[in-house]
Design an enzyme around this catalytic site. Structure first.
Site, PDB file in Angstrom:
ATOM      1  N   VAL A 100       4.162  -2.401 104.873  1.00 39.32           N
ATOM      2  CA  VAL A 100       4.687  -2.984 106.068  1.00 39.32           C
ATOM      3  C   VAL A 100       4.458  -2.138 107.320  1.00 39.32           C
ATOM      4  CG1 VAL A 100       6.472  -3.904 107.519  1.00 39.32           C
ATOM      5  CG2 VAL A 100       6.488  -4.045 104.819  1.00 39.32           C
ATOM      6  N   CYS A 101       3.937  -2.745 108.520  1.00 43.23           N
ATOM      7  CA  CYS A 101       3.501  -2.033 109.771  1.00 43.23           C
ATOM      8  C   CYS A 101       2.593  -0.977 109.456  1.00 43.23           C
ATOM      9  CB  CYS A 101       4.813  -1.469 110.355  1.00 43.23           C
ATOM     10  SG  CYS A 101       4.840  -1.211 112.218  1.00 43.23           S
ATOM     11  N   THR A 102       2.821   0.335 110.129  1.00 42.40           N
ATOM     12  CA  THR A 102       1.935   1.279 110.023  1.00 42.40           C
ATOM     13  C   THR A 102       1.995   2.223 108.597  1.00 42.40           C
ATOM     14  OG1 THR A 102       3.454   2.724 111.111  1.00 42.40           O
ATOM     15  CG2 THR A 102       1.733   1.773 112.329  1.00 42.40           C
ATOM     16  N   THR A 120      -1.686  -4.256 110.058  1.00 40.81           N
ATOM     17  CA  THR A 120      -0.767  -3.505 110.494  1.00 40.81           C
ATOM     18  C   THR A 120      -0.348  -3.896 111.707  1.00 40.81           C
ATOM     19  OG1 THR A 120      -0.276  -1.184 110.441  1.00 40.81           O
ATOM     20  CG2 THR A 120      -2.498  -1.666 111.232  1.00 40.81           C
ATOM     21  N   GLY A 150       2.287  -7.058 108.937  1.00 42.97           N
ATOM     22  CA  GLY A 150       2.131  -6.686 110.222  1.00 42.97           C
ATOM     23  C   GLY A 150       3.338  -5.604 110.664  1.00 42.97           C
TER      24      GLY A 150
END
Length: 225
Positions: A100-102, A120, A150
């Site tokens: 998730v995300c970075t 990301t 994202g």
């Protein structure tokens, strides 16, 4: 059948990156969830919430789903061989490798994004190509057994999409309903495409130092590839 799902837990993790999909996966039939850290010590998140690991990396079972959340603490993991080796080892036997995300950058540093479509946080999306991935601007991307979400709140969307893959649409929709996940934000500024230019610039300025370090680490990795 039990479904072992493990979230990587580390200092300065973005808690909603973790707790959003955690809430979704906890409702999957047979799910056994783990918070995996280097040691059993409590971990302070980027926003001050303290989370308790449930298993160490060395004691972790083979996970069916391994998930790496993001946050400012990601930078330290990009060259942390213990963490990267743990992820590579888990990936060999996992049904899904996810982020998730970075957290996607950590998968990239572990060599797990090569030739894959991935997403990301919008402020790190361009860095994915340095790790051999094809960046996709989307709330989530599923490419084979790689699933990436994202930024931050997209982890819920990612979780529901993966829940459908695992348990079917009706189960995933029932989880969504139970969570009353029906986003209707008061502002249309949740992406750089819809936010005003001053707001986008403000966020970029607030995260400039973290972004600069990530960019340098990504370039170093690309040069070694």
């Amino acid at each position: 059948m039990a479904l072992a799902i493990g979230f990587l837990l580390f200092p300065d993790v973005q808690q909603l990156d973790l707790t959003g999909p955690y809430e979704v996966f906890a409702s999957l039939p047979g799910a056994e969830l783990y918070l995996v850290a280097k040691d059993p010590s409590p971990v302070r998140t980027a926003t001050g919430l303290v989370l308790q690991p449930t298993v160490s990396m060395s004691d972790s079972p083979q996970l069916d789903i391994v998930c790496v959340p993001g946050g400012r603490g990601v930078n330290a993991l990009l060259t942390d061989e213990q963490t990267l080796a743990f992820l590579r080892g888990q990936a060999d036997g996992a049904r899904y490798v996810t982020s998730v995300c970075t957290g996607a950058l950590v998968l990239g540093a572990a060599g797990l994004l090569e030739g894959k479509r991935a997403t990301t946080h919008w402020n790190a999306l361009d860095l994915l190509s340095d790790y051999g991935a094809e960046p996709v601007n989307a709330r989530y991307v599923i490419d084979g057994n790689l699933a990436t979400g994202g930024g931050v709140t997209a982890g819920i969307d990612f979780g529901l999409a993966l829940a459908e893959e695992i348990a079917g649409r009706e189960t995933a929709e029932a989880i969504q309903l139970q969570l009353e996940y029906a986003p209707a934000p008061p502002f249309d500024s949740g992406s750089p495409e819809t936010a005003s230019k001053p707001v986008v610039e403000k966020v970029k300025q607030q995260t400039a130092a973290i972004r600069s370090e990530r960019e340098a680490l990504a370039k170093e990795y690309a040069e070694r590839r």
